[in-house]
Write a protein that holds these residues in place. Structure first.
Motif, PDB file in Angstrom:
ATOM      1  N   GLU A 213       0.760  -1.124  -0.126  1.00  0.00           N
ATOM      2  CA  GLU A 213      -0.157   0.116   0.003  1.00  0.00           C
ATOM      3  C   GLU A 213       0.978   1.241  -0.050  1.00  0.00           C
ATOM      4  N   ASP A 214       0.536   2.316  -1.039  1.00  0.00           N
ATOM      5  CA  ASP A 214       1.292   3.194  -0.972  1.00  0.00           C
ATOM      6  C   ASP A 214       0.706   4.397  -0.306  1.00  0.00           C
ATOM      7  N   ALA A 219      -2.839   8.923   1.041  1.00  0.00           N
ATOM      8  CA  ALA A 219      -3.236  10.022   1.958  1.00  0.00           C
ATOM      9  C   ALA A 219      -3.239  11.339   1.200  1.00  0.00           C
ATOM     10  N   LEU A 220      -2.245  11.323   0.223  1.00  0.00           N
ATOM     11  CA  LEU A 220      -2.536  12.816  -0.862  1.00  0.00           C
ATOM     12  C   LEU A 220      -3.867  12.633  -1.451  1.00  0.00           C
ATOM     13  N   ALA A 221      -4.427  11.542  -2.020  1.00  0.00           N
ATOM     14  CA  ALA A 221      -5.595  11.646  -2.730  1.00  0.00           C
ATOM     15  C   ALA A 221      -6.714  11.833  -1.542  1.00  0.00           C
ATOM     16  N   ASP A 222      -6.657  11.450  -0.396  1.00  0.00           N
ATOM     17  CA  ASP A 222      -7.819  11.851   0.497  1.00  0.00           C
ATOM     18  C   ASP A 222      -7.462  13.450   1.021  1.00  0.00           C
ATOM     19  N   LEU A 223      -6.416  13.885   0.979  1.00  0.00           N
ATOM     20  CA  LEU A 223      -6.313  15.209   1.117  1.00  0.00           C
ATOM     21  C   LEU A 223      -6.893  16.183  -0.220  1.00  0.00           C
ATOM     22  N   LYS A 227     -10.124  18.436   0.257  1.00  0.00           N
ATOM     23  CA  LYS A 227      -9.992  19.899  -0.005  1.00  0.00           C
ATOM     24  C   LYS A 227     -10.933  20.381  -0.999  1.00  0.00           C
ATOM     25  N   ILE A 228     -11.413  19.633  -1.933  1.00  0.00           N
ATOM     26  CA  ILE A 228     -12.073  19.781  -3.061  1.00  0.00           C
ATOM     27  C   ILE A 228     -13.636  20.055  -2.245  1.00  0.00           C
ATOM     28  N   GLU A 229     -13.921  18.861  -1.427  1.00  0.00           N
ATOM     29  CA  GLU A 229     -15.087  19.069  -0.741  1.00  0.00           C
ATOM     30  C   GLU A 229     -15.343  19.931   0.546  1.00  0.00           C
ATOM     31  N   GLY A 230     -14.010  20.421   0.745  1.00  0.00           N
ATOM     32  CA  GLY A 230     -14.317  21.473   1.754  1.00  0.00           C
ATOM     33  C   GLY A 230     -14.169  20.756   3.237  1.00  0.00           C
ATOM     34  N   ARG A 231     -13.963  19.648   3.091  1.00  0.00           N
ATOM     35  CA  ARG A 231     -13.849  18.899   4.618  1.00  0.00           C
ATOM     36  C   ARG A 231     -12.343  19.101   5.199  1.00  0.00           C
ATOM     37  N   LYS A 232     -12.066  18.811   6.540  1.00  0.00           N
ATOM     38  CA  LYS A 232     -10.818  19.129   7.200  1.00  0.00           C
ATOM     39  C   LYS A 232     -10.342  17.676   7.301  1.00  0.00           C
ATOM     40  N   VAL A 233      -9.251  17.795   7.122  1.00  0.00           N
ATOM     41  CA  VAL A 233      -8.367  16.246   7.130  1.00  0.00           C
ATOM     42  C   VAL A 233      -7.687  16.087   8.668  1.00  0.00           C
ATOM     43  N   ILE A 234      -7.904  15.212   9.484  1.00  0.00           N
ATOM     44  CA  ILE A 234      -7.373  15.028  10.548  1.00  0.00           C
ATOM     45  C   ILE A 234      -6.137  14.248  10.460  1.00  0.00           C
ATOM     46  N   PRO A 235      -4.972  14.724  10.831  1.00  0.00           N
ATOM     47  CA  PRO A 235      -3.605  13.856  10.464  1.00  0.00           C
ATOM     48  C   PRO A 235      -3.529  12.821  11.484  1.00  0.00           C
TER      49      PRO A 235
END
Length: 284
Positions: A213-214, A219-223, A227-235
């Protein structure tokens, strides 16, 4: 297979010659591509080369390569001078020697390429070379002008074809002795080593790259999606390194958990094999 070969030539072993084509074995096309943009305008940036002294942009026709002879002093190398220094290519992968596959130092591996016969007439010689290397568990060391440089190449049997791996030169590989010289010598406790070996044994498996698994790309795809959907990503929280005084307990817990899971699997398997009570009563 790649749409076109990156190199075509002849694989030559003694008096055996086989026309071959080389294709890239790896690709980065599936990775997420990011561009530099202006934070204020959102516009994409373009790279401009500027003179470090005058800060003025330099046109493409005035951009040349140079070698620094002393601080701030360069000897200029014109494009035709560099081109003349490139060795002539005779389009031949000439095999110099052979060595056992288990004697290859992996730190010298550079980039893999698939090697295939270029035409029908060369297939018999190609298969002969492939099977001879496979039967002897041997690799061939060859040299050829690849991508404007004389490169050492390691050739091995690989599935129905050959794989040619370009090799790093000796001056390109850092000394392992120098890299590891600051690692202190330690005597490992016998129980700790036994527990570690047990964990390794219970985690034994087969080489299955399709299961890799890359995590960075995921994680970059989720980020990007967030961002496109306006959601905040929890690290994600990174695990803390195990301290020396906690190492034995960590090993015991790891080995104990794995042993418990193994016993659970055996118990479940035994229950699944045991006939149901109703079946036993009917039989009696």
């Amino acid at each position: 297979m790649a749409p076109r070969a990156v190199w075509k030539g002849t694989l030559k072993i003694a008096e055996i010659a086989c026309p071959v084509s080389m294709y890239t074995a790896t690709s980065t096309a599936g990775r997420i591509s990011l561009n530099l943009v202006n934070r204020k305008t959102g516009h994409r940036l373009s790279r401009i080369y500027a003179d470090t002294t005058t800060d003025k942009p330099v046109e493409a026709e005035d951009q040349v390569k140079g070698y620094e002879t002393s601080e701030g002093k360069y000897v200029v190398l014109e494009p035709d001078e560099i081109a003349a220094a490139v060795p002539d290519s005779d389009k031949t992968l000439k095999v110099d020697s052979f060595l056992a596959c288990n004697r290859i130092e992996p730190t010298y591996f550079d980039k893999p390429y698939y090697l295939l016969p270029s035409d029908e007439a060369g297939q018999e010689a190609f298969v002969l070379i492939r099977e001879a290397l496979r039967k002897r568990k041997t690799a061939a060391i060859a040299h050829a002008v690849l991508f404007r440089r004389v490169r050492p190449v390691l050739i091995r049997a690989h599935h129905d074809g050959l794989i040619a791996t370009t090799l790093n030169f000796d001056y390109e590989v850092r000394s392992a002795k120098a890299a590891f010289k600051d690692i202190a010598k330690r005597k490992i406790d016998a129980e700790m080593l036994e527990l570690a070996q047990h964990i390794l044994k219970t985690k034994a498996g087969k080489f299955s790259p399709e299961k890799f698994e890359d995590r960075y790309e995921a994680a970059l795809a989720d980020l990007v999606k967030a961002k496109i959907e306006g959601r905040k990503v929890i690290p994600l929280r990174r695990p803390e390194p195990t301290k020396s005084n906690d190492l034995l307990n960590a090993l015991r817990e790891s080995a104990g958990a794995k042993q418990a899971r193994a016993k659970g699997k055996k118990s479940s398997a035994a229950k699944s094999k045991k006939p149901a009570a109703s079946t036993q009563r009917k039989a009696s």
